[in-house]
Write an enzyme that holds these catalytic residues in place. Structure first.
Site, PDB file in Angstrom:
ATOM      1  CG  ASN A 192      35.562   0.548 -25.171  1.00  0.00           C
ATOM      2  OD1 ASN A 192      34.807  -0.394 -25.253  1.00  0.00           O
ATOM      3  ND2 ASN A 192      35.457   1.421 -24.201  1.00  0.00           N
ATOM      4  CD  GLN A 211      33.091  -1.217 -20.379  1.00  0.00           C
ATOM      5  OE1 GLN A 211      33.662  -0.893 -21.418  1.00  0.00           O
ATOM      6  NE2 GLN A 211      32.159  -0.468 -19.813  1.00  0.00           N
ATOM      7  CG  ASN A 244      30.304  -0.770 -16.176  1.00  0.00           C
ATOM      8  OD1 ASN A 244      30.615  -1.016 -17.335  1.00  0.00           O
ATOM      9  ND2 ASN A 244      29.097  -1.013 -15.688  1.00  0.00           N
ATOM     10  CB  CYS A 266      32.313  -5.199 -22.687  1.00  0.00           C
ATOM     11  SG  CYS A 266      33.547  -4.012 -23.288  1.00  0.00           S
ATOM     12  N   GLY A 267      31.397  -5.698 -26.135  1.00  0.00           N
ATOM     13  CA  GLY A 267      31.888  -6.251 -27.396  1.00  0.00           C
ATOM     14  C   GLY A 267      33.335  -5.918 -27.672  1.00  0.00           C
ATOM     15  CG  ASN A 268      34.667  -1.977 -28.629  1.00  0.00           C
ATOM     16  OD1 ASN A 268      34.630  -2.428 -29.772  1.00  0.00           O
ATOM     17  ND2 ASN A 268      34.167  -0.786 -28.327  1.00  0.00           N
ATOM     18  CB  CYS A 292      30.185   1.632 -26.535  1.00  0.00           C
ATOM     19  SG  CYS A 292      29.104   0.470 -25.657  1.00  0.00           S
ATOM     20  N   GLY A 293      31.189  -1.282 -28.251  1.00  0.00           N
ATOM     21  CA  GLY A 293      30.800  -2.278 -29.239  1.00  0.00           C
ATOM     22  C   GLY A 293      29.328  -2.627 -29.199  1.00  0.00           C
ATOM     23  CB  SER A 294      26.985  -3.667 -26.508  1.00  0.00           C
ATOM     24  OG  SER A 294      27.225  -2.667 -25.544  1.00  0.00           O
TER      25      SER A 294
END
EC number: 5.1.1.7
Length: 301
Positions: A15, A47, A67, A76-78, A224-226
């Site tokens: 990501n 991101q 974005n 954005c988890g990652n 995508c982490g989320s």
């Protein structure tokens, strides 16, 4: 005030993340800068994670997320894992608390270099995701792509993990679907007034899922982490798995896996995975012009 700030190109499972240090400044990374950076192959990203001075007591930073199309993202988890790695390398700290528009994120870097992020509680209420129509049960809503009698994708689980997600369960490899075609249609479907992240998810075993995601505002993404968190929660809600699973991110580089646990004691979702630094430089947060630091000389854009 200098026109440029330090930034780093990083990734979380592929990501593509730009971490921009905006601490000590009152301005922000502009949408124009984001669009310009994404237009350059060297800085193309999913991101931007802009690190600002903390706004709330007890937090380490305020994180502004953009974005690649210049719009704002809530989570954005990652990218959060990338911020943790960058700040841990700078400060020596291992535990962090961040504030975003979606709320508070707690994170920790482990001895093996992996990073866990507490993504908070998922939201299932239709009007808070939000959806355009009322659904009492968001584990499965009426939505499909393709012929009525033989849809290609149908009946997604929907929720918010700080941003809207739709999870379509499929019986074959998510990479076999033309998500580049269906993704934009679903992201911008009237059902999602704030648009949505679209994920295809396959159950490989009671503890292993495989996913691929079309990311809101970014398009096809390596990870995508989320979305991985949403897939894990959906799997547990629909009885496909338990509350702790490994996510094999289909489009990520080799060994691209995340561990997701939807904790039973507080319903928080905890994501654990890697982050990787690639290179650094300086960037103008207004225009997006940048200079990449290199071992021999530098390259200005």
């Amino acid at each position: 005030m200098s026109n440029t700030v330090e930034f780093a190109r990083m990734n979380g499972l592929g990501n593509k993340i730009l971490v921009v240090d905006m601490r000590g400044r009152k301005d922000v990374v502009t949408a124009a800068a984001a669009i310009a950076l994404n237009a350059d192959p060297a800085t193309e990203f999913d991101q931007i994670m802009a690190i600002h001075d903390p706004k709330a007591e007890g937090t380490d930073a305020w994180i502004d997320i953009l974005n690649s199309d210049g719009t704002k993202a809530q989570a954005c988890g990652n990218g959060t894992r990338c911020v943790v790695q960058a700040l841990a390398a700078e400060t020596g700290k291992k535990v962090f608390t961040f504030q975003t528009v979606a709320g508070i994120l707690n994170a920790v870097e482990h001895e093996d270099g992996t990073i866990s992020v507490d993504m908070g509680r998922p939201v299932f209420d239709w009007d808070k995701i939000p959806l355009a129509e009322e659904f009492a049960d968001t584990r499965r809503i009426e939505l499909q792509i393709g012929p009525i009698d033989n849809p290609v994708l149908h009946s997604p689980s929907v929720m918010s993990m700080g941003n809207p997600h739709a999870i379509f369960w499929v019986d074959k490899d998510p990479m076999s679907y033309d998500l580049a075609r269906f993704g934009p249609l679903l992201e911008n479907h009237p059902m999602f007034p704030e648009r949505a992240n679209i994920t295809l998810a396959q159950v490989l075993s009671p503890t292993l899922l495989r996913t691929r995601t079309w990311e809101r505002g970014a398009g096809l993404t390596l990870a995508c982490g989320s979305a991985a968190c949403s897939a894990a929660v959906s799997a547990a809600r629909t009885g496909r798995t338990g509350r702790k699973v490994t996510i094999d991110v289909a489009s990520a580089p080799a060994s691209g896996q995340l561990t997701i646990e939807w904790r039973e004691n507080d319903d928080h979702v905890v994501m654990t995975g890697p982050a990787e630094w690639e290179w650094s430089g300086v960037v103008d947060p207004v225009t997006g012009s940048f200079t990449r630091a290199q071992e021999q000389g530098a390259q200005a854009r």
